[in-house]
Design a protein around this motif. Structure first.
Motif, PDB file in Angstrom:
ATOM      1  N   PRO A  36       0.832  -1.197   0.000  1.00  0.00           N
ATOM      2  CA  PRO A  36       0.000   0.000   0.000  1.00  0.00           C
ATOM      3  C   PRO A  36       0.872   1.255   0.000  1.00  0.00           C
ATOM      4  O   PRO A  36       1.981   1.265   0.530  1.00  0.00           O
ATOM      5  N   LYS A  37       0.361   2.291  -0.603  1.00  0.00           N
ATOM      6  CA  LYS A  37       1.079   3.559  -0.678  1.00  0.00           C
ATOM      7  C   LYS A  37       0.893   4.312   0.635  1.00  0.00           C
ATOM      8  O   LYS A  37      -0.199   4.344   1.197  1.00  0.00           O
ATOM      9  N   CYS A  38       1.981   4.918   1.116  1.00  0.00           N
ATOM     10  CA  CYS A  38       1.954   5.651   2.377  1.00  0.00           C
ATOM     11  C   CYS A  38       2.512   7.055   2.182  1.00  0.00           C
ATOM     12  O   CYS A  38       3.465   7.248   1.427  1.00  0.00           O
ATOM     13  N   ASP A  39       1.917   8.013   2.870  1.00  0.00           N
ATOM     14  CA  ASP A  39       2.442   9.374   2.957  1.00  0.00           C
ATOM     15  C   ASP A  39       2.799   9.625   4.406  1.00  0.00           C
ATOM     16  O   ASP A  39       2.058   9.225   5.309  1.00  0.00           O
ATOM     17  N   ILE A  40       3.937  10.294   4.636  1.00  0.00           N
ATOM     18  CA  ILE A  40       4.319  10.686   5.991  1.00  0.00           C
ATOM     19  C   ILE A  40       4.515  12.194   5.984  1.00  0.00           C
ATOM     20  O   ILE A  40       5.385  12.712   5.293  1.00  0.00           O
ATOM     21  N   GLU A  41       3.683  12.883   6.756  1.00  0.00           N
ATOM     22  CA  GLU A  41       3.711  14.342   6.821  1.00  0.00           C
ATOM     23  C   GLU A  41       4.290  14.778   8.166  1.00  0.00           C
ATOM     24  O   GLU A  41       3.940  14.223   9.204  1.00  0.00           O
ATOM     25  N   ASP A  42       5.169  15.757   8.143  1.00  0.00           N
ATOM     26  CA  ASP A  42       5.738  16.330   9.354  1.00  0.00           C
ATOM     27  C   ASP A  42       5.030  17.650   9.626  1.00  0.00           C
ATOM     28  O   ASP A  42       5.194  18.620   8.884  1.00  0.00           O
ATOM     29  N   THR A  43       4.218  17.692  10.689  1.00  0.00           N
ATOM     30  CA  THR A  43       3.487  18.909  11.025  1.00  0.00           C
ATOM     31  C   THR A  43       4.270  19.825  11.951  1.00  0.00           C
ATOM     32  O   THR A  43       3.806  20.894  12.292  1.00  0.00           O
ATOM     33  N   GLY A  44       5.446  19.402  12.376  1.00  0.00           N
ATOM     34  CA  GLY A  44       6.245  20.159  13.333  1.00  0.00           C
ATOM     35  C   GLY A  44       6.135  19.577  14.730  1.00  0.00           C
ATOM     36  O   GLY A  44       7.115  19.431  15.432  1.00  0.00           O
ATOM     37  N   THR A  45       4.904  19.248  15.144  1.00  0.00           N
ATOM     38  CA  THR A  45       4.699  18.663  16.469  1.00  0.00           C
ATOM     39  C   THR A  45       4.412  17.162  16.395  1.00  0.00           C
ATOM     40  O   THR A  45       4.426  16.484  17.415  1.00  0.00           O
ATOM     41  N   ALA A  46       4.131  16.666  15.198  1.00  0.00           N
ATOM     42  CA  ALA A  46       3.799  15.246  15.036  1.00  0.00           C
ATOM     43  C   ALA A  46       4.051  14.822  13.600  1.00  0.00           C
ATOM     44  O   ALA A  46       4.197  15.648  12.701  1.00  0.00           O
ATOM     45  N   TYR A  47       4.109  13.507  13.423  1.00  0.00           N
ATOM     46  CA  TYR A  47       4.127  12.924  12.085  1.00  0.00           C
ATOM     47  C   TYR A  47       2.748  12.321  11.850  1.00  0.00           C
ATOM     48  O   TYR A  47       2.187  11.681  12.743  1.00  0.00           O
ATOM     49  N   ILE A  48       2.224  12.517  10.665  1.00  0.00           N
ATOM     50  CA  ILE A  48       0.950  11.927  10.289  1.00  0.00           C
ATOM     51  C   ILE A  48       1.223  10.944   9.151  1.00  0.00           C
ATOM     52  O   ILE A  48       1.704  11.331   8.091  1.00  0.00           O
ATOM     53  N   VAL A  49       0.933   9.666   9.394  1.00  0.00           N
ATOM     54  CA  VAL A  49       1.111   8.628   8.384  1.00  0.00           C
ATOM     55  C   VAL A  49      -0.262   8.305   7.817  1.00  0.00           C
ATOM     56  O   VAL A  49      -1.187   7.957   8.561  1.00  0.00           O
ATOM     57  N   THR A  50      -0.409   8.435   6.504  1.00  0.00           N
ATOM     58  CA  THR A  50      -1.663   8.144   5.824  1.00  0.00           C
ATOM     59  C   THR A  50      -1.414   6.993   4.845  1.00  0.00           C
ATOM     60  O   THR A  50      -0.507   7.074   4.023  1.00  0.00           O
ATOM     61  N   THR A  51      -2.219   5.953   4.968  1.00  0.00           N
ATOM     62  CA  THR A  51      -2.055   4.755   4.147  1.00  0.00           C
ATOM     63  C   THR A  51      -3.394   4.371   3.523  1.00  0.00           C
ATOM     64  O   THR A  51      -4.398   4.281   4.222  1.00  0.00           O
ATOM     65  N   ASP A  52      -3.395   4.149   2.217  1.00  0.00           N
ATOM     66  CA  ASP A  52      -4.595   3.694   1.529  1.00  0.00           C
ATOM     67  C   ASP A  52      -4.689   2.173   1.633  1.00  0.00           C
ATOM     68  O   ASP A  52      -3.772   1.465   1.217  1.00  0.00           O
ATOM     69  N   LEU A  53      -5.802   1.695   2.171  1.00  0.00           N
ATOM     70  CA  LEU A  53      -6.029   0.253   2.328  1.00  0.00           C
ATOM     71  C   LEU A  53      -7.426  -0.104   1.836  1.00  0.00           C
ATOM     72  O   LEU A  53      -8.285  -0.535   2.603  1.00  0.00           O
ATOM     73  N   PRO A  54      -7.689   0.062   0.535  1.00  0.00           N
ATOM     74  CA  PRO A  54      -9.025  -0.243   0.037  1.00  0.00           C
ATOM     75  C   PRO A  54      -9.343  -1.733   0.147  1.00  0.00           C
ATOM     76  O   PRO A  54      -8.495  -2.571  -0.114  1.00  0.00           O
ATOM     77  N   GLY A  55     -10.550  -2.024   0.567  1.00  0.00           N
ATOM     78  CA  GLY A  55     -10.990  -3.413   0.653  1.00  0.00           C
ATOM     79  C   GLY A  55     -10.523  -4.154   1.885  1.00  0.00           C
ATOM     80  O   GLY A  55     -10.845  -5.318   2.069  1.00  0.00           O
ATOM     81  N   VAL A  56      -9.752  -3.497   2.754  1.00  0.00           N
ATOM     82  CA  VAL A  56      -9.254  -4.140   3.968  1.00  0.00           C
ATOM     83  C   VAL A  56     -10.200  -3.797   5.116  1.00  0.00           C
ATOM     84  O   VAL A  56     -10.661  -2.666   5.245  1.00  0.00           O
ATOM     85  N   LEU A  57     -10.502  -4.769   5.943  1.00  0.00           N
ATOM     86  CA  LEU A  57     -11.353  -4.547   7.103  1.00  0.00           C
ATOM     87  C   LEU A  57     -10.528  -4.033   8.272  1.00  0.00           C
ATOM     88  O   LEU A  57      -9.356  -4.403   8.428  1.00  0.00           O
ATOM     89  N   LYS A  58     -11.135  -3.215   9.096  1.00  0.00           N
ATOM     90  CA  LYS A  58     -10.459  -2.651  10.271  1.00  0.00           C
ATOM     91  C   LYS A  58      -9.914  -3.768  11.173  1.00  0.00           C
ATOM     92  O   LYS A  58      -8.818  -3.648  11.725  1.00  0.00           O
ATOM     93  N   GLU A  59     -10.657  -4.860  11.278  1.00  0.00           N
ATOM     94  CA  GLU A  59     -10.243  -5.976  12.142  1.00  0.00           C
ATOM     95  C   GLU A  59      -8.990  -6.681  11.628  1.00  0.00           C
ATOM     96  O   GLU A  59      -8.318  -7.381  12.373  1.00  0.00           O
TER      97      GLU A  59
END
Length: 143
Positions: A36-59
């Motif tokens: 899966p493709k991931c983005d990692i953003e640096d906001t200065g106070t935190a890192y935000i990792v965003t990952t696309d997981l289409p079709g995957v269940l939360k469990e």
């Protein structure tokens, strides 16, 4: 595959990746999970990792942070029932899938990590222990 290159002698080694591509890989009908493709953003106070997981269940998703390594993994097993066994598939690519991504991220307050999964997108907030102001990137002259 070697028949496509008639000018080559039989002792010339063509990498097996060509044969695998046409015989065992791309056209074989075996299900393969791409990372899966991931983005990692640096906001200065935190890192935000965003990952696309289409079709995957939360469990099926597992997220952990241990010794400065963030691990995102998911595993889905297609459970067969009697109705699926009677189905005559022409093509079946959605079966058991699994992946794991790991990122080394230092200076994280592990007690404040939060994760949310909505509409096939996983967002993980990793607060920094010691937020530092970002230095502006400079231009480097090429000589």
């Amino acid at each position: 595959m070697r028949d496509l290159f008639p000018v080559l002698h039989h002792d010339f080694a063509i990498p097996s990746v060509f044969d695998d591509f046409f015989n065992d890989g791309f056209f074989s009908g075996t299900a393969q999970m791409t990372m899966p493709k991931c983005d990692i953003e640096d906001t200065g106070t935190a890192y935000i990792v965003t990952t696309d997981l289409p079709g995957v269940l939360k469990e099926d998703i597992h997220v952990s942070y241990d010794q400065d390594v963030l691990t995102i993994s998911a595993q889905h097993e297609d459970k067969k029932d009697d109705q699926q066994q009677q189905t005559n598939y022409v093509c079946r690519e959605r079966m058991n899938t699994a992946f794991q991504r790991q990122f080394v991220i230092h200076n994280i307050d592990a007690s404040g990590i939060k994760a949310a999964f909505r509409n096939g997108v996983l967002k993980i907030g990793l607060p920094k222990k010691d937020p530092q102001p970002q230095e502006q990137a400079g231009t480097i002259e090429i000589q």
